[in-house]
Design a protein around this motif. Structure first.
Motif, PDB file in Angstrom:
ATOM      1  N   THR A 118      14.859   9.747  28.498  1.00 33.26           N
ATOM      2  CA  THR A 118      16.068   9.735  29.336  1.00 33.26           C
ATOM      3  C   THR A 118      15.774   9.021  30.640  1.00 33.26           C
ATOM      4  N   ASP A 119      16.678   8.143  31.022  1.00 31.52           N
ATOM      5  CA  ASP A 119      16.583   7.517  32.341  1.00 31.52           C
ATOM      6  C   ASP A 119      16.878   8.617  33.354  1.00 31.52           C
ATOM      7  N   THR A 120      15.940   8.811  34.279  1.00 32.37           N
ATOM      8  CA  THR A 120      16.118   9.870  35.277  1.00 32.37           C
ATOM      9  C   THR A 120      16.451   9.214  36.607  1.00 32.37           C
ATOM     10  N   ASP A 123      22.179   6.859  39.923  1.00 31.22           N
ATOM     11  CA  ASP A 123      23.179   5.818  40.222  1.00 31.22           C
ATOM     12  C   ASP A 123      24.407   5.874  39.322  1.00 31.22           C
ATOM     13  N   GLU A 124      24.212   6.301  38.060  1.00 34.02           N
ATOM     14  CA  GLU A 124      25.378   6.402  37.182  1.00 34.02           C
ATOM     15  C   GLU A 124      26.264   7.591  37.573  1.00 34.02           C
ATOM     16  N   PHE A 125      25.728   8.496  38.376  1.00 35.29           N
ATOM     17  CA  PHE A 125      26.421   9.762  38.650  1.00 35.29           C
ATOM     18  C   PHE A 125      26.932   9.893  40.080  1.00 35.29           C
ATOM     19  N   TYR A 222      15.092   0.023  48.294  1.00 29.60           N
ATOM     20  CA  TYR A 222      14.165   0.856  47.517  1.00 29.60           C
ATOM     21  C   TYR A 222      13.480   0.120  46.370  1.00 29.60           C
ATOM     22  N   GLN A 223      14.101  -0.935  45.827  1.00 26.09           N
ATOM     23  CA  GLN A 223      13.423  -1.658  44.757  1.00 26.09           C
ATOM     24  C   GLN A 223      12.539  -2.757  45.347  1.00 26.09           C
ATOM     25  N   LEU A 224      11.546  -3.191  44.561  1.00 23.78           N
ATOM     26  CA  LEU A 224      10.556  -4.165  45.040  1.00 23.78           C
ATOM     27  C   LEU A 224      11.158  -5.528  45.329  1.00 23.78           C
ATOM     28  N   ALA A 272       7.430  -2.863  29.249  1.00 24.59           N
ATOM     29  CA  ALA A 272       8.223  -3.828  30.008  1.00 24.59           C
ATOM     30  C   ALA A 272       9.671  -3.614  29.593  1.00 24.59           C
ATOM     31  N   TYR A 273      10.573  -3.798  30.545  1.00 19.90           N
ATOM     32  CA  TYR A 273      11.995  -3.647  30.244  1.00 19.90           C
ATOM     33  C   TYR A 273      12.638  -5.027  30.261  1.00 19.90           C
ATOM     34  N   CYS A 274      13.027  -5.488  29.071  1.00 20.49           N
ATOM     35  CA  CYS A 274      13.756  -6.745  28.948  1.00 20.49           C
ATOM     36  C   CYS A 274      15.217  -6.388  29.241  1.00 20.49           C
ATOM     37  N   VAL A 275      15.667  -6.696  30.439  1.00 22.52           N
ATOM     38  CA  VAL A 275      16.873  -6.067  30.984  1.00 22.52           C
ATOM     39  C   VAL A 275      18.175  -6.741  30.552  1.00 22.52           C
ATOM     40  N   SER A 276      19.259  -6.114  30.982  1.00 21.58           N
ATOM     41  CA  SER A 276      20.606  -6.527  30.567  1.00 21.58           C
ATOM     42  C   SER A 276      20.894  -8.007  30.806  1.00 21.58           C
ATOM     43  N   GLY A 277      20.458  -8.530  31.948  1.00 23.95           N
ATOM     44  CA  GLY A 277      20.736  -9.930  32.268  1.00 23.95           C
ATOM     45  C   GLY A 277      19.950 -10.883  31.376  1.00 23.95           C
TER      46      GLY A 277
HETATM   47  C1  PBG Z   1      18.869   2.668  37.315  1.00 19.44           C
HETATM   48  C2  PBG Z   1      18.595   1.667  36.272  1.00 19.44           C
HETATM   49  C3  PBG Z   1      19.026   0.348  36.243  1.00 19.44           C
HETATM   50  C4  PBG Z   1      18.520  -0.218  35.088  1.00 19.44           C
HETATM   51  C5  PBG Z   1      17.782   0.761  34.430  1.00 19.44           C
HETATM   52  N1  PBG Z   1      17.824   1.932  35.192  1.00 19.44           N
HETATM   53  C6  PBG Z   1      19.966  -0.358  37.153  1.00 19.44           C
HETATM   54  C7  PBG Z   1      19.579  -0.698  38.521  1.00 19.44           C
HETATM   55  O1  PBG Z   1      18.481  -0.433  38.999  1.00 19.44           O
HETATM   56  O2  PBG Z   1      20.458  -1.245  39.179  1.00 19.44           O
HETATM   57  C8  PBG Z   1      18.738  -1.639  34.667  1.00 19.44           C
HETATM   58  C9  PBG Z   1      18.542  -1.927  33.222  1.00 19.44           C
HETATM   59  C10 PBG Z   1      19.106  -3.230  32.789  1.00 19.44           C
HETATM   60  O3  PBG Z   1      19.541  -4.081  33.585  1.00 19.44           O
HETATM   61  O4  PBG Z   1      19.126  -3.428  31.575  1.00 19.44           O
HETATM   62  N2  PBG Z   1      19.286   3.890  36.778  1.00 19.44           N
END
Ligand code: PBG
Length: 328
Positions: A118-120, A123-125, A222-224, A272-277
């Motif tokens: 689970t993503d902990t 931000d979604e909430f 907060y993010q790098l 590694a997270y291959c992200v949405s973009g």
């Molecule tokens: C934050 C979270 C994000 C992603 C995973 N967990 C969004 C963010 O930091 O803005 C991004 C994942 C993705 O782009 O696929 N809960």
């Protein structure tokens, strides 16, 4: 005439030979499928920027999980899209919250055949879309947020999550969550730390999928910073010291150097997270006929593994699993 002494091409002659000497492989065992589960919808809602990805209902989320099991995927990572949001994101830790209900429902159907991550995060909430509680000046209050992450992680573990994955980049979040889990008798629950998570434009489509675009400001507090690799290494080391069982770098393609840098430094499984973009980019270029999408997707994931990632969270997981099942 001078002839070359070394002839590496000897080993590239046939497909069988190339298969034999390939140093890095993709396996279904390396892939984690992200799933969005939304409250208050009665059919899946497609995410416009991510063709093939939808916000799932509880029922279709379970179907996706069953599909993942059938294809041999080891794990899913769950994101919740709640109906109601508030300033502190209290929906994240409700026993009947959407992520908690999804965990219970998936577990009932597939048992232990699938790892539930689970993503902990909040931000979604939260109604403001930031990853934590806000201080009076509108910045995210690090230490006040830690307690909310503890509640969220414990409640996810109680709903059946095997692994909690803090993604908010608050200082001390791994230690706080470990302490909270242990205190709640959840010593068996593992922590996958989004350890080096960059402030990236490549999360854009996710924020549509999860409904988590910040109402004001951005996440650079907060993010790098994308320019920083030494700081990324430091973040990974800190999370390991705080008790992370697995660590992750994110995004993947713009951080292949970070994956390679971190790999020899840590003894934990590295993801590694291959992200949405990244997904959106490949799908769009493929749909436009600008590149061979299947080949490009394969290449991207193999390159992420080559950089040093043991596992990959990827929206291509079902597709790749199907192809891996069809190949040798
Ligand atoms: C934050 C979270 C994000 C992603 C995973 N967990 C969004 C963010 O930091 O803005 C991004 C994942 C993705 O782009 O696929 N809960």
């Amino acid at each position: 005439m001078s002839v070359p002494v070394e002839r590496p091409r000897r080993l590239r002659r046939t497909d069988a030979l190339r298969r034999l000497v390939r140093e890095t492989r993709l396996s279904v065992d390396d892939l984690v499928l992200p799933l969005f589960v939304a409250e208050g919808i009665d059919r899946p809602r497609p995410v416009a920027a991510m063709p093939g990805v939808s916000q799932e209902t509880l029922a279709t989320c379970v179907e996706r999980a069953e599909e993942a099991v059938a294809l041999g995927l080891p794990a899913v990572i769950l994101f919740g899209v709640p109906l109601r949001k508030d300033a502190v994101g209290s929906g994240a830790w409700q026993p009947d919250g959407i992520v908690q209900r999804a965990c219970t429902a998936i577990r009932e159907t597939v048992g232990d055949r699938l790892l539930l991550i689970t993503d902990t995060c909040l931000d979604e909430f939260t109604d403001h879309g930031h990853c934590g509680a806000l201080a009076a000046d509108g910045s995210v209050d690090n230490d006040a947020t830690l307690e909310l992450y503890q509640r969220t992680a414990v409640s996810q573990a109680e709903a059946g999550a095997d692994v909690v994955a803090p993604s908010g980049m608050m200082d001390g979040q791994v230690a706080a969550i470990r302490e909270g889990l242990d205190r709640a008798g959840r010593a068996e629950t593992a922590i996958l730390a989004y350890a080096a998570k960059f402030a990236s434009a490549f999360y854009g489509p996710f924020r549509e999928a999860a409904g988590s675009t910040p109402r004001f400001g951005d996440r650079r507090g907060y993010q790098l910073d994308v320019g920083n690799s030494r700081e990324a290494v430091r973040e990974v080391e800190l999370d390991c010291a705080e008790g992370a069982d697995l660590v992750m770098v994110k995004p993947a393609l713009t951080a292949l150097d970070i994956i390679a840098l971190v790999r020899p430094l840590v003894d934990r499984p590295l993801g590694a997270y291959c992200v949405s973009g990244e997904y959106a980019m490949l799908r769009a270029a493929g749909a436009a006929g600008h590149l061979d999408e299947a080949a490009a997707v394969w290449e991207v994931h193999l390159a992420i593994r080559r950089a040093g990632a043991d596992f990959i969270c990827t929206y291509h997981a079902l597709d790749l699993a199907r192809r891996l099942a069809g190949s040798r």
